[in-house]
Design an enzyme around this catalytic site. Structure first.
Site, short mmCIF file in Angstrom:
data_model
loop_
_atom_site.label_atom_id
_atom_site.label_comp_id
_atom_site.label_asym_id
_atom_site.label_seq_id
_atom_site.Cartn_x
_atom_site.Cartn_y
_atom_site.Cartn_z
N ASP A 106 -11.01 -1.71 -1.64
CA ASP A 106 -10.07 -2.51 -0.54
C ASP A 106 -10.33 -1.50 0.86
OD1 ASP A 106 -7.93 -3.07 0.80
OD2 ASP A 106 -6.23 -2.33 -0.61
N SER A 140 0.62 -5.06 -0.50
CA SER A 140 0.00 -5.39 0.63
C SER A 140 1.14 -5.30 1.82
CB SER A 140 -0.64 -6.62 0.77
OG SER A 140 -1.38 -6.52 2.01
N HIS A 155 -8.92 -5.78 -2.95
CA HIS A 155 -7.66 -6.11 -2.38
C HIS A 155 -6.71 -7.15 -3.17
CE1 HIS A 155 -4.08 -5.35 0.39
NE2 HIS A 155 -4.17 -6.51 0.71
#
Length: 343
Positions: A285, A183, A315
């Site tokens: 995601d 991320s 995610h």
């Protein structure tokens, strides 16, 4: 914002074990209850919501850990994860410098999900993992996290390295160093790798052999198809992503800033020494399209890059121990490290 049509059927999210759903709820709750609309964070709540895991010199699940201060002036430290397998003594093992996720504003190297993830990476890949506890936004905006990342590499490259070699008692192969992150940490990987690649002659020991980006956090003013279609997804949404960029980017900057919208700078020219990359994306995601665009941008510039997609992954799926794709992800990461090491 590109509102979804009312005739569109409800999104069917992948099935998850109740334990993973509970962890997902806690992670999302941590973000929502600590964020203020003005872009600030209530840090006083963190000790109650993010119970830090202490380093442990004794093996836990086959891995020992130790915390090492890099720069006391800015409270920059790393947590070092060392496999305890006696069979690796006396032979060089790769080093993975890891950057945790959390929208540039949350978590640390000692947060339980990241302590567990880095422990698993160290054990299954048989590598020393150096997890960076970089400074968080909004208290420390762009480029603080990138500066911290390159400073850790400078530390590893310097004569001060003895402190890490002492606690590991292992032969560390800094000629085969990998950057990895998820991320926001994946975003940091990209920018730190570019800084390293722009100054390869300045490095004595550290040579980057690869970059692993797990669902990296990129963006822009544009709303992509996956942004809109998956806006109700857990952990990340357009609102949460917008807040994270506002928190991290310089005052007055929008999401087309080069920190978020990396594609124009890649198109303009990327360093020859930029390492081979592994880009991992998930079908559920909302950042999927930005991540795919990143892969395509590197490929168009002739860079060595591999795309791995897990269609049912949300995610941050790698933080949920029972997710079906976790084992496959570790195999992909291990294979990438082995394939890109120069022996």
């Amino acid at each position: 914002m590109g509102n979804k049509s009312s005739s569109q059927p409800p999104m069917k999210w992948p099935q998850m074990p109740w334990t993973d759903r509970l962890l997902l709820s806690l992670v999302t709750r941590l973000r929502d209850v600590t964020c203020h609309h003005n872009g600030t964070v209530n840090r006083r709540l963190f000790p109650f919501l993010d119970h830090c895991t202490a380093a442990n010199p004794n093996p836990v699940e086959g891995v020992c850990t130790s915390d090492i201060t890099i720069d006391s002036s800015c409270n920059l430290y790393v947590r070092v994860f060392m496999p305890s397998d006696p069979s690796i003594q006396g032979r060089p093992i790769p080093v993975i410098v890891y950057f945790h996720g959390g929208g540039f504003s949350f978590f640390s190297s000692s947060s339980p999900p990241y302590d567990a993830l880095c422990r698993r990476i160290s054990r299954e890949i048989c590598a020393v993992v150096v997890s960076v506890d970089y400074r968080l936004a909004p208290e420390h905006k762009y480029p603080a996290a990138y500066d911290d990342g390159i400073n850790v590499l400078r530390f590893l490259d310097s004569d001060r390295l003895g402190s890490i070699e002492t606690v590991t008692d292992l032969q560390l192969d800094f000629g085969n160093c990998f950057l990895a992150g998820d991320s926001a940490g994946g975003n940091i990987v990209h920018h730190v790798a570019r800084r390293w690649a722009a100054s390869t002659r300045d490095w004595k020991k550290v040579q980057l052999a690869g970059a692993i980006l797990l669902q990296p956090f990129f963006g822009g003013e544009e709303r992509t198809e996956s942004d809109i279609r998956l806006d109700g997804a857990p952990i990340i949404s357009m609102e949460r992503a917008d807040w994270a960029w506002k928190s991290f980017l310089p005052e007055g900057a929008n999401r087309n800033h080069e920190a978020a919208h990396v594609f124009d700078s890649i198109k303009a020219g990327i360093e020859e020494a930029f390492p081979p990359a592994l880009v991992v994306v998930g079908g559920f995601d909302p950042l999927h399209d930005w991540q795919l665009r990143y892969y395509e941008a590197l490929k168009e510039k002739g860079k060595e890059v591999r795309l791995v997609e897990y269609p049912d992954a949300i995610h941050a799926f790698y933080l949920f121990p029972k997710h079906n794709d976790n084992t496959k992800l570790m195999e992909e990461m291990k294979g990438f490290v082995q394939a890109n090491r120069s022996i």
